[in-house]
Design a protein around this motif. Structure first.
Motif: not given
Length: 256
Positions: A33-42
């Protein structure tokens, strides 16, 4: 400076933070989830460690905490799940949870493990300010962990000034006295509250949380603050059968 301090040094407006519960929807999902959120602009993340009596949390986060606890999530397991964090994620990460869990683990050991896995700060809403100052501040500073304090509409100016003096990253501005998961309505009273804090010219920036659920409320919060935190709305939208897809879809409304 840790990653959190560097972020606020560089970016003054429009920061997006996402909160989610460690071990939800599945025990092994926390790092993905952390990886995907960073990739998505968090811009930075808050990972909640679950507790059986989360008094400040609304029903969505309470339910996610119960599911995570039922799956076996504990603080030692969370640190184990995060051991490869900094090989995969570069944005600042905070841990958020209740003081009983930290005291049972041991404050010194907690700060040490945070540093080892690459955690930048902590939000422990029920840690009394005087206890932090008198008993635990040394450990937090020793390991470079920023402690984030909460301010509510009822917090006195004297206490806010004290919090500002003890802080070294940002101050968490709770939008209302309710639990998490409501909906931010920038009424005249809340606008006056946000403006009152802004007019105090604190040395630390502030970020608004509780009730931020969509682009409209995110933008409204950012009129007054350096950023906003989204929790319940994100947790509610996680699809365990399409984890990455559901996260990316949710994030598009803020980072399209």
């Amino acid at each position: 400076m840790n990653r959190l301090q560097q972020l606020f040094e560089k970016e003054q407006k429009g920061l997006l933070s996402i909160y989610y519960t460690a071990g939800y929807p599945n025990l092994g999902d926390t790092l993905k989830i952390a990886e995907t959120l960073e990739q998505s602009g968090a811009d930075f993340l808050e990972i909640g460690f679950p507790y059986s009596d989360p008094v400040a949390d609304g029903p969505v986060i309470q339910a996610s905490s119960k599911k995570a606890l039922d799956s076996g999530m504990t603080l030692p397991i969370l640190f184990e799940k995060l051991k490869d964090l900094r090989q995969k994620v570069s944005i600042p990460i905070l841990l958020m949870g209740y003081v009983n869990v930290v005291l049972q683990y041991g404050v010194e050991e907690f700060c040490k493990r945070c540093q080892e896995v690459g955690i930048d700060g902590c939000i422990i809403p029920d840690l009394p300010m005087y206890e932090y100052e008198e008993m635990y501040q040394t450990s937090f500073k020793k390991y470079g962990i920023s402690n984030i304090f909460l301010v509510t509409p009822q917090t006195s100016e004297e206490r806010i000034r004290k919090i500002d003096g003890l802080s070294n990253a940002f101050i968490y501005l709770v939008s209302s006295a309710a639990t998490t998961g409501g909906n931010l309505s920038v009424s005249e009273s809340s606008a006056a509250y946000f403006k009152r804090i802004a007019d105090m010219k604190l040395k630390n920036p502030f970020v608004i949380g509780f009730g931020i659920s969509n682009r409209e409320t995110f933008d409204a919060a950012n009129e007054y603050a350096s950023g906003a935190i989204i929790g319940s709305a994100f947790v509610k939208n996680i699809d365990r059968n399409n984890l990455e897809g559901s996260i990316k879809t949710f994030m598009k409304q803020f980072r399209s």
